[in-house]
Design an enzyme around this catalytic site. Sequence first.
Site, PDB file in Angstrom:
ATOM      1  CG  HIS A 106      -3.945   1.046  12.328  1.00 44.39           C
ATOM      2  ND1 HIS A 106      -3.443   2.305  12.021  1.00 44.39           N
ATOM      3  CD2 HIS A 106      -3.186   0.174  11.589  1.00 44.39           C
ATOM      4  CE1 HIS A 106      -2.459   2.197  11.154  1.00 44.39           C
ATOM      5  NE2 HIS A 106      -2.274   0.910  10.872  1.00 44.39           N
ATOM      6  CG  HIS A 155       1.113   1.929  13.940  1.00 42.09           C
ATOM      7  ND1 HIS A 155       0.830   0.617  14.264  1.00 42.09           N
ATOM      8  CD2 HIS A 155       0.990   1.997  12.589  1.00 42.09           C
ATOM      9  CE1 HIS A 155       0.554  -0.071  13.171  1.00 42.09           C
ATOM     10  NE2 HIS A 155       0.636   0.757  12.139  1.00 42.09           N
ATOM     11  CE  LYS A 205      -4.042   2.020   2.273  1.00 44.46           C
ATOM     12  NZ  LYS A 205      -4.810   2.090   3.538  1.00 44.46           N
ATOM     13  CG  ASP A 246       0.183  -2.705  10.694  1.00 50.23           C
ATOM     14  OD1 ASP A 246      -0.666  -1.784  10.676  1.00 50.23           O
ATOM     15  OD2 ASP A 246       1.342  -2.563  10.278  1.00 50.23           O
TER      16      ASP A 246
END
Length: 361
Positions: free
Chosen positions: A237, A293, A218, A239
Amino acid sequence: MATISEQATRVESLASSGIQSIPKEYIRLQEELTGIGNDIFEEEKQQEGPQVPTIDLKGINFANPEVRKKCREELINAAKSWGVMHLVNHGIPDDLIARVKKVGEAFFNQPIQEKEKYANDQASGQIQGYGSKLANSASGQLEWVDYFFHLIYPEDKRDLSIWPKTPSDYIGATSEYARQLRGLATTVLSVLSLGLGLEEGRLEKEVGGLEELLLQMKINYYPKCPQPELALGVEAHTDVSSLTFILHNMVPGLQLFYEGKWVTAKCVPDSILMHIGDTIEILSNGKYKSILHRGVVNKEKVRISWAVFCEPPREKIILQPISEVVTEAEPALFHPRTFGQHIEHKLFRKAQDDLLSKKKS
């Protein structure tokens, strides 16, 4: 591919329109803005407080056992204490990384009309391609970012028809980077396995092995923002991946929630930033950390990052703490679920949290 009219407004278009204030849907809730200062560049320079560890991988497979042991212990300790680290001397050539950055920047430097030829269509499930975050939460808020998302490894699972044809080196540079990054993932997973007292190949096997572990890239494009103190490039969020590897254009913006405070990651030259994801946290029964993060934005410079998420297959593997790391003193912290179920669980929890925040406000 979807047409422009079917897409969310591109953040790049907003940023270049000369607006002095951001639309209300990009203004985050006050509780999300805690710790966001007025100058991310000054924050990045600060020497005080905790710093994201830098791990030199030069000795990771060194012949000298003491050098090898020290290097591996540093990586293991960083995975346990932070769950994020800068990797230097990682073995991926600087010129290859420069090519990857060059072609990514070149794609985003094209007119929006050119990029729209690669637009995704999230409503129909076509998530690969060029896009912007749609409002998929109860709060209806958006992130200050456009992106290009696609699967880059294994090669037989790629869909090259949606890869950019311009610049011409995009496919070549990205393909070679994916291949070399997959090798780095194997090295890291081997060391993390040893850190749990397991055989070297165990974690790699648990996340799908060479055939099933997917590398999804991404490229995040964060335009300049007239009110960076009110926006987020990426909301807070963890990962879901096993590992995430990140390159960036040396513009600061990543913040980690460490010991109750937001810490701005420094820009370390010639490094690859690596996150431990939820998948490894679950398999290790919480011994390795998947850190919260977020991405912040600024008024002065465009930030670009290249995140590669190493994801297990959605349904073929049951994610649960590995039996050897579960004891009577340290019982399993996570319920068994597939990777797909884990993603759905997180989305459900987020929706519940958003509803709660909306009621409070």
